[in-house]
Design a protein around this motif. Structure first.
Motif, PDB file in Angstrom:
ATOM      1  N   VAL A 216       0.874  -1.206  -0.066  1.00 29.32           N
ATOM      2  CA  VAL A 216       0.141  -0.012  -0.055  1.00 29.32           C
ATOM      3  C   VAL A 216       0.842   1.262  -0.185  1.00 29.32           C
ATOM      4  CG1 VAL A 216      -1.631   1.314   1.283  1.00 29.32           C
ATOM      5  CG2 VAL A 216      -1.826  -1.277   1.484  1.00 29.32           C
ATOM      6  N   TYR A 217       0.641   2.284  -0.896  1.00 26.55           N
ATOM      7  CA  TYR A 217       1.444   3.375  -0.896  1.00 26.55           C
ATOM      8  C   TYR A 217       0.300   4.775  -0.885  1.00 26.55           C
ATOM      9  CZ  TYR A 217       0.129   3.557  -5.813  1.00 26.55           C
ATOM     10  OH  TYR A 217      -0.449   3.683  -7.161  1.00 26.55           O
ATOM     11  N   PHE A 218       1.182   5.898  -0.459  1.00 24.31           N
ATOM     12  CA  PHE A 218       0.429   7.175  -0.483  1.00 24.31           C
ATOM     13  C   PHE A 218       1.347   8.308  -0.718  1.00 24.31           C
ATOM     14  CE2 PHE A 218      -0.939  10.920   1.615  1.00 24.31           C
ATOM     15  CZ  PHE A 218      -2.364  11.107   0.972  1.00 24.31           C
ATOM     16  N   GLY A 219       1.194   9.148  -1.474  1.00 24.34           N
ATOM     17  CA  GLY A 219       2.121  10.255  -1.551  1.00 24.34           C
ATOM     18  C   GLY A 219       1.184  11.417  -2.051  1.00 24.34           C
ATOM     19  N   THR A 220       1.830  12.611  -2.112  1.00 20.82           N
ATOM     20  CA  THR A 220       1.349  13.895  -2.568  1.00 20.82           C
ATOM     21  C   THR A 220       2.266  14.662  -3.447  1.00 20.82           C
ATOM     22  OG1 THR A 220       0.094  15.862  -1.617  1.00 20.82           O
ATOM     23  CG2 THR A 220       2.033  14.961  -0.290  1.00 20.82           C
ATOM     24  N   ARG A 221       1.642  15.574  -4.329  1.00 23.58           N
ATOM     25  CA  ARG A 221       2.400  16.506  -5.121  1.00 23.58           C
ATOM     26  C   ARG A 221       1.789  17.910  -4.862  1.00 23.58           C
ATOM     27  NH1 ARG A 221       5.304  13.859  -8.993  1.00 23.58           N
ATOM     28  NH2 ARG A 221       6.292  12.193  -8.017  1.00 23.58           N
ATOM     29  N   GLY A 222       0.851  17.867  -3.911  1.00 23.32           N
ATOM     30  CA  GLY A 222      -0.008  19.080  -3.657  1.00 23.32           C
ATOM     31  C   GLY A 222       0.495  20.226  -2.998  1.00 23.32           C
ATOM     32  N   LEU A 223       1.798  20.009  -2.399  1.00 24.88           N
ATOM     33  CA  LEU A 223       2.067  21.188  -1.331  1.00 24.88           C
ATOM     34  C   LEU A 223       2.252  22.473  -1.926  1.00 24.88           C
ATOM     35  CD1 LEU A 223       3.026  21.405   1.517  1.00 24.88           C
ATOM     36  CD2 LEU A 223       5.254  21.204   0.737  1.00 24.88           C
ATOM     37  N   GLY A 224       1.557  23.385  -1.515  1.00 20.10           N
ATOM     38  CA  GLY A 224       1.591  24.680  -2.031  1.00 20.10           C
ATOM     39  C   GLY A 224       0.650  24.935  -3.312  1.00 20.10           C
ATOM     40  N   ARG A 225      -0.036  24.024  -3.665  1.00 22.47           N
ATOM     41  CA  ARG A 225      -0.943  24.166  -5.022  1.00 22.47           C
ATOM     42  C   ARG A 225      -2.154  24.625  -4.425  1.00 22.47           C
ATOM     43  NH1 ARG A 225       0.908  18.917  -8.786  1.00 22.47           N
ATOM     44  NH2 ARG A 225       2.704  19.879  -9.591  1.00 22.47           N
ATOM     45  N   PRO A 226      -2.906  25.177  -5.294  1.00 23.76           N
ATOM     46  CA  PRO A 226      -4.457  25.406  -4.944  1.00 23.76           C
ATOM     47  C   PRO A 226      -5.115  24.016  -5.200  1.00 23.76           C
ATOM     48  CG  PRO A 226      -4.004  26.465  -7.096  1.00 23.76           C
ATOM     49  CD  PRO A 226      -2.678  26.003  -6.374  1.00 23.76           C
ATOM     50  N   SER A 227      -6.420  23.853  -4.691  1.00 24.24           N
ATOM     51  CA  SER A 227      -6.912  22.816  -4.617  1.00 24.24           C
ATOM     52  C   SER A 227      -7.718  22.647  -5.835  1.00 24.24           C
ATOM     53  CB  SER A 227      -8.153  22.761  -3.586  1.00 24.24           C
ATOM     54  OG  SER A 227      -8.986  21.520  -3.957  1.00 24.24           O
ATOM     55  N   GLY A 228      -7.683  21.424  -6.669  1.00 25.29           N
ATOM     56  CA  GLY A 228      -8.414  21.388  -7.948  1.00 25.29           C
ATOM     57  C   GLY A 228      -9.835  20.698  -7.833  1.00 25.29           C
ATOM     58  N   PHE A 229     -10.069  20.366  -6.740  1.00 25.62           N
ATOM     59  CA  PHE A 229     -11.472  20.050  -6.516  1.00 25.62           C
ATOM     60  C   PHE A 229     -11.745  20.185  -4.913  1.00 25.62           C
ATOM     61  CE2 PHE A 229     -14.965  16.799  -5.910  1.00 25.62           C
ATOM     62  CZ  PHE A 229     -15.768  17.223  -6.979  1.00 25.62           C
ATOM     63  N   SER A 230     -12.853  20.919  -4.523  1.00 24.20           N
ATOM     64  CA  SER A 230     -13.120  21.366  -3.066  1.00 24.20           C
ATOM     65  C   SER A 230     -14.597  21.462  -3.019  1.00 24.20           C
ATOM     66  CB  SER A 230     -12.443  22.565  -2.761  1.00 24.20           C
ATOM     67  OG  SER A 230     -12.888  23.858  -3.808  1.00 24.20           O
ATOM     68  N   LEU A 231     -14.998  21.515  -2.037  1.00 23.94           N
ATOM     69  CA  LEU A 231     -16.271  21.648  -1.192  1.00 23.94           C
ATOM     70  C   LEU A 231     -16.355  23.216  -0.692  1.00 23.94           C
ATOM     71  CD1 LEU A 231     -17.530  18.520   0.594  1.00 23.94           C
ATOM     72  CD2 LEU A 231     -18.680  19.929  -1.210  1.00 23.94           C
ATOM     73  N   VAL A 232     -17.182  23.970  -1.318  1.00 29.15           N
ATOM     74  CA  VAL A 232     -17.109  25.529  -0.938  1.00 29.15           C
ATOM     75  C   VAL A 232     -17.742  25.840   0.434  1.00 29.15           C
ATOM     76  CG1 VAL A 232     -19.233  26.168  -2.260  1.00 29.15           C
ATOM     77  CG2 VAL A 232     -17.573  27.871  -1.965  1.00 29.15           C
ATOM     78  N   ALA A 233     -18.867  25.073   0.825  1.00 26.19           N
ATOM     79  CA  ALA A 233     -19.450  25.341   2.004  1.00 26.19           C
ATOM     80  C   ALA A 233     -19.294  24.406   2.978  1.00 26.19           C
ATOM     81  CB  ALA A 233     -21.018  25.440   1.854  1.00 26.19           C
TER      82      ALA A 233
END
Length: 376
Positions: A216-233
């Motif tokens: 099982v693996y997990f990683g991220t490339r999102g440090l400092g990037r804005p979100s591409g998909f989000s909940l606004v409320a």
């Protein structure tokens, strides 16, 4: 974003897959149904564009927890998020030959919970009559990977003998025609997304010949990037009443341009993660990538150097089911018996919320009984 992303965290432990199960709400809804939904408020051009976009994405049907007769709707009775989870879990338990009493830890992950507090999984536990420990991850398409890391730790440390994980979404209730009229990202959501739940029953893997998963693996490339998909409320910084009072957008915000720009690197990172532990194209029989659309194999094949026919894709029938996607996909592989004993499925999960990736290798085992059918 840091210049050199760290390697993913990997856990090599083997976990037996005792059973899988899924639950889908209502009847299949066609692309024409989605066009009709948009026509409740939108003009003919914009309504028909949703159908065209869905066809371009290779998504031809999906299952939804709402009836599409009003611009805004709650889930129908019987197809709320906890109800879908309960049915998926009971199907997985039936396939595993286990009961609710055998579960030592129940883990849920979803972005569209029944309530924010209590967590969705608390309502699921109520429906199951499950009195034990449970927890929930507010995570979408890679929630399965972090849930598996928790499960691995609990099982290998002997703190648990049987863990159930369930991923679920009822995000269609956040579709809003008014928002979609002015926001192309919302049009993508309507064309692409589906509802459902998928569950898996896990235990420690011994020396038997049953199915198991590992690395099982997990990683991220999102440090400092804005979100591409989000909940606004929702949340303490954006409570829902402020959004309603100011007539702002609500529901899922899909910045598909960011997803298009950075999403493919997540699949490449997962592919390299599997290769780093000796699971290259020669060792992996088939690949299961996050089910974003029905044409993903055509996109990923030349990038990863993998033949199109080695990808399993069920998004054409279910749409992008977010948190449920990987478990629905794994169940589909098992149900269709696409692997022979000993063959390997490489899972490539990706999530645009903060550009995370994760996955695992699944090894088919010798099964004495066919897994339970989907509960619809």
């Amino acid at each position: 974003m840091i210049e050199t992303p760290p390697p993913p965290r990997m856990i090599p432990a083997k976990l037996s897959v005792l059973g899988t199960g899924i639950s889908l709400p209502g009847k299949p809804r066609s692309n024409d149904d989605m066009v009709g939904f948009m026509a409740l408020r939108a003009d003919k051009h914009r309504s028909e564009f949703v159908g065209t976009l869905a066809n371009q994405l290779g998504i031809y049907q999906r299952y939804l927890s709402r009836d599409l007769v009003k611009p805004r709707e709650l889930p129908r009775d019987g197809d709320t998020n906890p109800e879908l989870c309960e049915r998926a879990i009971r199907a997985a338990l039936n396939a595993a030959g286990r009961t609710v009493a055998d579960i030592d830890l129940l883990i849920g992950h979803t972005t569209s919970p029944h309530t924010l507090l209590p967590p969705n999984i608390a309502w699921v536990a109520d429906r199951l009559g499950y009195p034990g420990q449970y927890m929930e991850l507010r995570q979408a398409c890679t929630g399965f990977a972090n849930a598996l890391m928790i499960a691995s730790s609990m099982l290998t440390s002997m703190a648990a003998d049987c863990v159930c994980i369930v991923g679920s979404e009822t995000g269609s209730t956040l579709f809003d025609v008014e928002d979609a009229i002015s926001d192309r990202g919302q049009l993508v959501n309507v064309a692409q997304m589906g509802d459902g739940a998928g569950a898996v029953i896990l235990s420690r893997h011994g020396e038997g010949n049953g199915a198991y998963l590992h690395n099982v693996y997990f990683g991220t490339r999102g440090l400092g990037r804005p979100s591409g998909f989000s909940l606004v409320a929702g949340g303490s910084s954006q409570p829902s009443h402020t959004v309603a009072d100011s007539a702002e957008r609500h529901g899922f915000i899909n910045d598909y341009t960011l997803t298009r720009e950075h999403g493919l690197e997540l699949f490449s990172a997962g592919f390299e993660a599997l290769k780093s532990v000796g699971l290259g194209t020669g060792e992996v029989t088939r690949y299961l990538a996050h089910q974003t659309n029905g044409r993903l194999a055509q996109i990923l094949a030349p990038i990863l150097g993998v033949a199109e026919e080695k990808f399993h894709n069920c998004a054409a029938d279910y749409g992008n089911t977010g948190s449920a996607s990987t478990w629905i996909g794994l169940h589909s592989v098992r149900e269709q018996r696409l692997l022979r004993p000993g063959e390997v499925l490489g899972v490539l999960g990706a999530e645009a919320t903060k550009f995370m990736y994760g996955g695992f290798a699944y090894v088919e085992g010798v099964r004495q009984a066919r897994p339970a059918e989907a509960v619809v």
